[in-house]
Design a protein around this motif. Structure first.
Motif, PDB file in Angstrom:
ATOM      1  N   ASP A   1      10.832  21.308  22.173  1.00 17.38           N
ATOM      2  CA  ASP A   1      11.108  22.053  23.406  1.00 17.38           C
ATOM      3  C   ASP A   1      12.476  22.717  23.302  1.00 17.38           C
ATOM      4  O   ASP A   1      13.403  22.414  24.051  1.00 17.38           O
ATOM      5  CB  ASP A   1      11.040  21.111  24.608  1.00 17.38           C
TER       6      ASP A   1
ATOM      7  N   ARG B   1       3.582  28.780  30.626  1.00 16.15           N
ATOM      8  CA  ARG B   1       4.719  29.019  31.529  1.00 16.15           C
ATOM      9  C   ARG B   1       4.667  30.427  32.122  1.00 16.15           C
ATOM     10  O   ARG B   1       4.940  30.618  33.308  1.00 16.15           O
ATOM     11  CB  ARG B   1       6.032  28.795  30.783  1.00 16.15           C
ATOM     12  N   ASN B   2       4.318  31.410  31.304  1.00 19.24           N
ATOM     13  CA  ASN B   2       4.224  32.797  31.792  1.00 19.24           C
ATOM     14  C   ASN B   2       3.098  32.949  32.809  1.00 19.24           C
ATOM     15  O   ASN B   2       3.242  33.663  33.809  1.00 19.24           O
ATOM     16  CB  ASN B   2       4.031  33.767  30.636  1.00 19.24           C
TER      17      ASN B   2
ATOM     18  N   TRP C   1       5.136  19.953  30.003  1.00 21.78           N
ATOM     19  CA  TRP C   1       5.647  21.159  29.347  1.00 21.78           C
ATOM     20  C   TRP C   1       6.071  22.210  30.381  1.00 21.78           C
ATOM     21  O   TRP C   1       7.139  22.813  30.268  1.00 21.78           O
ATOM     22  CB  TRP C   1       4.585  21.781  28.434  1.00 21.78           C
ATOM     23  N   ALA C   2       5.222  22.416  31.388  1.00 20.80           N
ATOM     24  CA  ALA C   2       5.492  23.466  32.374  1.00 20.80           C
ATOM     25  C   ALA C   2       6.714  23.157  33.227  1.00 20.80           C
ATOM     26  O   ALA C   2       7.333  24.072  33.767  1.00 20.80           O
ATOM     27  CB  ALA C   2       4.267  23.662  33.265  1.00 20.80           C
ATOM     28  N   SER C   3       7.084  21.899  33.329  1.00 23.72           N
ATOM     29  CA  SER C   3       8.224  21.506  34.170  1.00 23.72           C
ATOM     30  C   SER C   3       9.577  21.815  33.532  1.00 23.72           C
ATOM     31  O   SER C   3      10.619  21.606  34.150  1.00 23.72           O
ATOM     32  CB  SER C   3       8.148  20.012  34.493  1.00 23.72           C
TER      33      SER C   3
ATOM     34  N   SER D   1      12.156  25.702  36.034  1.00 25.78           N
ATOM     35  CA  SER D   1      10.736  25.846  35.747  1.00 25.78           C
ATOM     36  C   SER D   1      10.056  26.784  36.724  1.00 25.78           C
ATOM     37  O   SER D   1      10.424  26.873  37.898  1.00 25.78           O
ATOM     38  CB  SER D   1      10.102  24.454  35.809  1.00 25.78           C
TER      39      SER D   1
ATOM     40  N   CYS E   1       7.789  17.811  39.983  1.00 23.76           N
ATOM     41  CA  CYS E   1       8.063  19.148  39.434  1.00 23.76           C
ATOM     42  C   CYS E   1       8.487  20.132  40.530  1.00 23.76           C
ATOM     43  O   CYS E   1       8.669  21.307  40.259  1.00 23.76           O
ATOM     44  CB  CYS E   1       6.825  19.693  38.727  1.00 23.76           C
TER      45      CYS E   1
END
Length: 193
Positions: free
Chosen positions: A58, A70-71, A100-102, A108, A141
């Motif tokens: 990461d 994420r996009n 991962w997205a956090s 984020s 999150c």
């Protein structure tokens, strides 16, 4: 819900916590996408290419599949998260994607993102224990989970036919959750204007 036709469309991102080809979670998302009114679109994001979270990886933008996730979250107005229940909890696939997205912490795309949670299971409880775990993870999150009655779909093996949610009461209740999500997004848009 009646949407202002002059407003830009509401873009929802669907995350299925199951990788199975005949996934009941994915079937729910597909059925919802097919039953949305004009002015709202629901795009499914497959989680199969997301690697296991490893903080060593990461760095920078991260792996390509993670960048795409994420996009997609950043571009969406809201999230529809559907989880199976495995051993009284959510799937590792979904939890891993949220981990991962956090990132990066405090920056984020999940922060403040409106979302609804749905769970589905062959059990009569409909994945209610997984629902609690997803709620906790999204809260950690800083996702803006819409306050509403939980959408839990039990006896999924009887309600999913040919890759679609065929049970009319379950579909109507799931669509009411989408209506509530649309209202939350509209309120946020109004507040930002």
């Amino acid at each position: 819900m009646t949407l202002d036709q002059t407003a830009s469309p509401i873009r929802l991102l669907g995350l299925s916590g199951s990788l199975r080809r005949e996934s009941h979670c994915t079937a729910v998302l597909r059925t919802l996408a097919e039953n949305l009114g004009r002015g709202t679109v629901l795009e499914l994001f497959p989680l199969g290419d997301i690697p296991l979270y490893n903080q060593d990886d990461d760095t920078g933008d991260g792996p390509a599949a993670v960048v795409a996730l994420r996009n997609a979250i950043a571009a969406a107005d809201g999230l529809v998260v559907v989880s199976p229940e495995y051993n009284y909890g959510t799937s590792g696939v979904l939890k891993n994607a949220l981990d991962w997205a956090s990132r990066p912490y405090g920056k984020s795309a999940l922060i403040g993102k409106p979302a609804v949670i749905m769970t589905i299971s062959p059990a009569f409880t409909g994945g209610v224990r997984a629902q609690a775990q997803v709620q906790d993870a999204l809260s950690a999150c800083m996702v803006r989970v819409v306050l509403r009655p939980q959408v839990v779909i039990g006896a999924s093996h009887q309600k999913i036919k040919d890759g679609r949610l065929e049970d009319a009461p379950s579909l109507a209740f799931a669509l009411s959750a989408i209506d509530d999500l649309q209202k939350e997004i509209s309120l946020l848009r109004s507040a930002a204007a």
